[in-house]
Write a protein that holds these residues in place. Structure first.
Motif, PDB file in Angstrom:
ATOM      1  N   ALA A  19       0.825  -1.208   0.000  1.00 13.81           N
ATOM      2  CA  ALA A  19       0.000   0.000   0.000  1.00 13.81           C
ATOM      3  C   ALA A  19       0.862   1.261   0.000  1.00 13.81           C
ATOM      4  N   VAL A  20       0.476   2.198  -0.860  1.00 14.38           N
ATOM      5  CA  VAL A  20       1.189   3.477  -0.961  1.00 14.38           C
ATOM      6  C   VAL A  20       0.183   4.623  -1.048  1.00 14.38           C
ATOM      7  N   ASP A  21       0.624   5.788  -0.618  1.00 11.82           N
ATOM      8  CA  ASP A  21      -0.096   7.024  -0.891  1.00 11.82           C
ATOM      9  C   ASP A  21       0.618   7.699  -2.046  1.00 11.82           C
ATOM     10  N   ILE A  22      -0.155   8.149  -3.007  1.00 14.01           N
ATOM     11  CA  ILE A  22       0.374   8.798  -4.197  1.00 14.01           C
ATOM     12  C   ILE A  22      -0.104  10.241  -4.178  1.00 14.01           C
ATOM     13  N   ASN A  23       0.830  11.178  -4.185  1.00 18.95           N
ATOM     14  CA  ASN A  23       0.494  12.591  -4.265  1.00 18.95           C
ATOM     15  C   ASN A  23       1.013  13.104  -5.589  1.00 18.95           C
ATOM     16  N   VAL A  24       0.107  13.611  -6.426  1.00 16.82           N
ATOM     17  CA  VAL A  24       0.496  14.112  -7.741  1.00 16.82           C
ATOM     18  C   VAL A  24      -0.401  15.290  -8.114  1.00 16.82           C
ATOM     19  N   SER A  25       0.221  16.380  -8.463  1.00 15.95           N
ATOM     20  CA  SER A  25      -0.495  17.581  -8.917  1.00 15.95           C
ATOM     21  C   SER A  25      -1.618  18.000  -7.969  1.00 15.95           C
ATOM     22  N   GLY A  26      -1.380  17.899  -6.680  1.00 11.75           N
ATOM     23  CA  GLY A  26      -2.370  18.328  -5.698  1.00 11.75           C
ATOM     24  C   GLY A  26      -3.450  17.311  -5.390  1.00 11.75           C
TER      25      GLY A  26
END
Length: 134
Positions: A19-26
Motif C-alpha cells: 500500500a502506498v499514498d500517491i500525491n500528484v499535482s495536488g
C-alpha cells in the motif's frame, strides 16, 4: 495536455506490504496490489493506473479535437484492457462516440485522433527514465 513538469511523491503507508499514498499535482490517491498478488486491494495497482491514464488521455484528446472543430460530440467513452503475452504488453482500447449528428467522416477522424493522445504516444515511444538514489 501541456509540456509542464509533473511531480509525484509516492510513499509506503504500512497498511500492508504494498500500500502506498500517491500525491500528484495536488491530488492524493491510494495505490496497492490486489489480494491475490499479496496486497490488500486498497487502491488501484500500477497497471490499473497506467491503463486508466491511457483511457483518460484518449477521452480528453478526442473531446479537445471535437471542440476545436465544433463537432456535435455529445460524449466519449473509452473501454480498455491490458494484459501481457510473454514480455509484450497488450493494450486494447475501444472508443465509443456518442453524437447522433456526427458524420461518418467525423467519426473516422475522431477514432484516428484517439491513437494520437500524449499518453498513447508516450507508451509507444522510447521514454527515458532516469533512476537515482535520494
Amino acid at each position: 495536455m501541456s509540456d509542464q513538469t509533473i511531480s509525484a511523491h509516492v510513499v509506503e503507508t504500512g497498511e500492508n506490504t504494498y500500500a502506498v499514498d500517491i500525491n500528484v499535482s495536488g491530488h492524493t490517491i491510494k495505490g496497492d496490489e490486489p489480494i491475490d498478488a499479496g496486497g490488500g486491494n486498497l487502491g488501484p495497482a500500477p497497471f490499473d493506473l497506467l491503463t486508466a491514464a491511457l483511457g483518460e488521455c484518449t477521452a480528453m484528446t478526442v473531446r479537445w479535437y471535437a471542440k476545436q472543430h465544433e463537432w456535435p460530440l455529445d460524449k466519449v467513452e473509452v473501454k480498455l484492457t491490458h494484459h501481457k503475452e510473454g514480455t509484450q504488453d497488450i493494450f486494447k482500447k475501444q472508443v465509443v462516440l456518442h453524437g447522433a449528428d456526427l458524420t461518418e467522416e467525423q467519426r473516422a477522424r475522431l477514432i484516428a485522433i484517439a491513437a494520437k493522445c500524449p499518453v498513447h504516444k508516450t507508451i509507444t515511444s522510447s521514454p527515458i527514465i532516469e533512476t537515482s538514489a535520494g
